[in-house]
Design a protein around this motif. Structure first.
Motif, PDB file in Angstrom:
ATOM      1  N   GLU A 151       0.823  -1.268   0.101  1.00 29.34           N
ATOM      2  CA  GLU A 151       0.123  -0.078  -0.073  1.00 29.34           C
ATOM      3  C   GLU A 151       0.953   1.232  -0.008  1.00 29.34           C
ATOM      4  OE1 GLU A 151      -3.477   2.019   2.489  1.00 29.34           O
ATOM      5  OE2 GLU A 151      -2.261   0.385   3.511  1.00 29.34           O
ATOM      6  N   ASN A 152       0.571   1.909  -1.011  1.00 30.41           N
ATOM      7  CA  ASN A 152       1.681   3.397  -0.834  1.00 30.41           C
ATOM      8  C   ASN A 152       0.678   4.399  -0.053  1.00 30.41           C
ATOM      9  OD1 ASN A 152       3.396   2.334  -2.975  1.00 30.41           O
ATOM     10  ND2 ASN A 152       1.775   2.662  -4.592  1.00 30.41           N
ATOM     11  N   THR A 153       1.772   5.187   0.867  1.00 28.38           N
ATOM     12  CA  THR A 153       1.031   6.045   1.598  1.00 28.38           C
ATOM     13  C   THR A 153       2.225   7.225   1.321  1.00 28.38           C
ATOM     14  OG1 THR A 153       2.629   5.355   3.732  1.00 28.38           O
ATOM     15  CG2 THR A 153       0.625   4.185   3.001  1.00 28.38           C
ATOM     16  N   VAL A 154       1.552   8.274   2.127  1.00 31.50           N
ATOM     17  CA  VAL A 154       2.685   9.609   2.097  1.00 31.50           C
ATOM     18  C   VAL A 154       4.012   9.347   2.601  1.00 31.50           C
ATOM     19  CG1 VAL A 154       0.554  10.859   2.210  1.00 31.50           C
ATOM     20  CG2 VAL A 154       1.665  10.125   4.271  1.00 31.50           C
ATOM     21  N   ASP A 155       3.899   8.299   3.449  1.00 35.00           N
ATOM     22  CA  ASP A 155       5.601   8.178   4.121  1.00 35.00           C
ATOM     23  C   ASP A 155       6.265   6.871   3.379  1.00 35.00           C
ATOM     24  OD1 ASP A 155       4.938   9.912   6.228  1.00 35.00           O
ATOM     25  OD2 ASP A 155       3.962   8.158   7.237  1.00 35.00           O
ATOM     26  N   GLY A 156       5.626   6.735   2.096  1.00 30.57           N
ATOM     27  CA  GLY A 156       6.285   5.232   1.418  1.00 30.57           C
ATOM     28  C   GLY A 156       5.311   4.293   1.198  1.00 30.57           C
ATOM     29  N   GLN A 157       6.146   3.162   0.874  1.00 31.93           N
ATOM     30  CA  GLN A 157       5.267   1.971   0.617  1.00 31.93           C
ATOM     31  C   GLN A 157       5.194   0.995   2.145  1.00 31.93           C
ATOM     32  OE1 GLN A 157       6.430  -1.516  -2.187  1.00 31.93           O
ATOM     33  NE2 GLN A 157       4.839  -0.311  -3.400  1.00 31.93           N
ATOM     34  N   GLU A 158       3.979   0.795   2.430  1.00 34.79           N
ATOM     35  CA  GLU A 158       3.827  -0.424   3.512  1.00 34.79           C
ATOM     36  C   GLU A 158       3.365  -1.549   3.107  1.00 34.79           C
ATOM     37  OE1 GLU A 158       1.570   1.467   6.330  1.00 34.79           O
ATOM     38  OE2 GLU A 158       2.643   3.062   6.892  1.00 34.79           O
ATOM     39  N   VAL A 159       3.480  -2.546   3.584  1.00 34.08           N
ATOM     40  CA  VAL A 159       2.797  -4.071   3.387  1.00 34.08           C
ATOM     41  C   VAL A 159       2.049  -4.537   4.402  1.00 34.08           C
ATOM     42  CG1 VAL A 159       3.616  -6.420   2.678  1.00 34.08           C
ATOM     43  CG2 VAL A 159       5.294  -4.456   2.113  1.00 34.08           C
ATOM     44  N   THR A 217      -6.403  -6.199   5.725  1.00 36.66           N
ATOM     45  CA  THR A 217      -6.688  -6.093   4.305  1.00 36.66           C
ATOM     46  C   THR A 217      -5.640  -5.185   3.296  1.00 36.66           C
ATOM     47  OG1 THR A 217      -8.034  -3.951   4.232  1.00 36.66           O
ATOM     48  CG2 THR A 217      -9.085  -6.330   4.789  1.00 36.66           C
ATOM     49  N   GLY A 218      -5.932  -5.168   2.186  1.00 33.05           N
ATOM     50  CA  GLY A 218      -5.005  -4.406   1.292  1.00 33.05           C
ATOM     51  C   GLY A 218      -4.888  -2.830   1.696  1.00 33.05           C
ATOM     52  N   THR A 219      -5.899  -2.603   2.124  1.00 37.25           N
ATOM     53  CA  THR A 219      -6.090  -1.075   2.477  1.00 37.25           C
ATOM     54  C   THR A 219      -5.721  -0.957   3.919  1.00 37.25           C
ATOM     55  OG1 THR A 219      -8.379  -1.501   2.778  1.00 37.25           O
ATOM     56  CG2 THR A 219      -7.565  -0.479   0.622  1.00 37.25           C
ATOM     57  N   GLY A 220      -5.257  -1.786   4.597  1.00 33.83           N
ATOM     58  CA  GLY A 220      -5.032  -1.464   5.820  1.00 33.83           C
ATOM     59  C   GLY A 220      -6.146  -1.787   6.902  1.00 33.83           C
ATOM     60  N   SER A 221      -7.333  -2.086   6.604  1.00 35.11           N
ATOM     61  CA  SER A 221      -8.330  -2.327   7.844  1.00 35.11           C
ATOM     62  C   SER A 221      -8.104  -3.664   8.358  1.00 35.11           C
ATOM     63  CB  SER A 221      -9.662  -2.193   7.146  1.00 35.11           C
ATOM     64  OG  SER A 221      -9.719  -3.064   6.036  1.00 35.11           O
TER      65      SER A 221
END
Length: 405
Positions: free
Chosen positions: A203-211, A241-245
């Motif tokens: 998941e791409n976030t403002v701080d970079g990419q998280e998994v 989930t892929g979106t972090g929920s």
């Protein structure tokens, strides 16, 4: 394409020069399928015309085996008839690599298989090759195998394709990291498989990419009780989930097959209700989902993710004798969670009919017709018009010649 044939001629020369204990085979597949669609995967509109098209899968399969090594290379071309000009002058429709792997045996029981490969485990629910789809599914990963009185597999995959120095992945596949452990034990009348799958979606976030990692834990069991064959699945999904929920979901299946080819079954895939703030939708991830919840692919075939789930009560009849095969499947669909405060859980009833005729060991023709009688609630998740006629038909020729054996 000239370079491909030169390569295959060289490969054939090398193989024919190998010692007698080595084995080489070269086979092909030609599989055109014509489909008639009016409401396939989603409800048709009242003014929608039926579509008629033909798509084809063409494959060249090479396999080499010696005492300590097995390799496989599968080249394939998938296209819809008419999508390529008759006077083609470019490489936009080049052949792709479906499988390219090597398995090295350190001992007769312990091996490593690495490369692009299909993953098929148990009844295809979590891992399957999606063979019905022309393109099918294959993965880039390594599997360490121990196979003796038990079978134990450890699979590992990690993918990057932007800038390896920054550990970024923005490819089309669902996962960036994947690890699984599969265990299987067989007895005279029973079999038990257990699976632990850790699935990491970027998941791409403002701080970079998280998994975001989710875990699927469970298993598949079979048991022969007299003349009846029993099968069951039970899986839990947790993590993110892929979106972090947050994710909390499950899948249950039980079916019984009697000697006359009749199977009775029930499957539930949990879902998220309209008023629930936690994701409870089970996703069968990388399975052959066309095999399970109706051939019209309304559920979990590139769709129905993070939705209201599914209850599927079904009866299947399969008959095969000599060159003829017949099947009839009936599904009763309802949601596993509420769509809205006043909507019915009933989604629809689907009837799938099919037949096949084996012309020779290398050629078969098959076809089928499916109808869906949809409930009004199906419109809420699929759109379209539930009162219109929704049907799908297909006719397929499958030819699998052995060029070198």
């Amino acid at each position: 394409m000239k370079k491909y044939w030169i390569g295959w001629l060289l490969l054939g020369f090398i193989v024919l020069s190998t010692p007698a204990f080595a084995q080489f085979s070269l086979s092909g597949e030609f599989r055109p399928r014509t489909e008639l669609s009016h409401g396939y995967k989603s409800l048709a509109n009242s003014d929608q015309d039926a579509s008629l098209f033909t798509a084809q899968r063409t494959r060249l399969n090479a396999r080499y085996q010696s005492d300590k090594l097995v390799t496989s290379l599968v080249l394939q071309d998938v296209r819809t008839w008419g999508s390529q000009a008759q006077l083609v002058g470019n490489e936009d429709y080049a052949t792709s690599v479906h499988q390219a792997w090597a398995e090295v045996f350190f001992t007769p029981e312990f091996s490593m298989k690495a490369g692009r490969q299909e993953l098929i485990y148990d009844d295809h629910r979590i891992f399957g090759n999606v063979g019905w789809a022309h393109q099918a599914r294959s993965h880039d990963l390594a599997i360490f195998k121990y196979e003796s009185n038990i079978r134990l597999h450890l699979g590992l995959a990690h993918q990057e394709n932007s800038n390896p120095a920054n550990n970024l992945f923005d490819g089309n596949d669902a996962y960036k990291d994947l690890q699984f452990v599969w265990f299987n034990k067989k007895w005279n009348e029973a079999s038990l498989s257990l699976l632990i799958l850790n699935n990491g979606i970027p998941e791409n976030t403002v701080d970079g990419q998280e998994v975001n990692y989710s875990q699927t834990l469970g298993g598949h069991a079979t048991y022969q009780l007299g003349n009846f064959n029993l099968a069951a699945n039970a899986y839990l999904q947790t993590g993110k989930t892929g979106t972090g929920s947050n994710l909390s979901a499950y899948n249950l299946l039980f079916e019984a097959t009697c000697p006359r080819g009749i199977t009775w079954g029930y499957e539930q895939l949990s879902g998220t209700a309209y008023d629930d703030n936690k994701n409870k939708s089970f996703t069968p991830l990388y399975g052959t989902n066309h095999k399970f919840n109706g051939f019209m692919d309304y559920f979990y075939v590139g769709n129905h993710a993070n939705s209201v789930g599914l209850n599927d009560v079904y009866a299947k009849y399969n008959y095969a004798k000599d060159k003829l095969s017949l099947n009839a499947h009936l599904h009763y669909f309802s949601t596993a969670a509420k769509i809205s405060a006043d909507a019915s859980n009933y989604l629809g009833t689907e009837l799938d009919l099919g037949a096949g005729w084996k012309i020779s060991p290398e050629a078969q023709i098959s076809g089928g017709l499916s109808w869906l009688s949809a409930g009004k609630s199906m419109e809420l998740i699929k759109g379209g018009d539930h009162s219109t006629s929704n049907y799908w038909g297909w006719l397929m020729l499958s030819v699998t010649p052995n060029f070198i054996k």
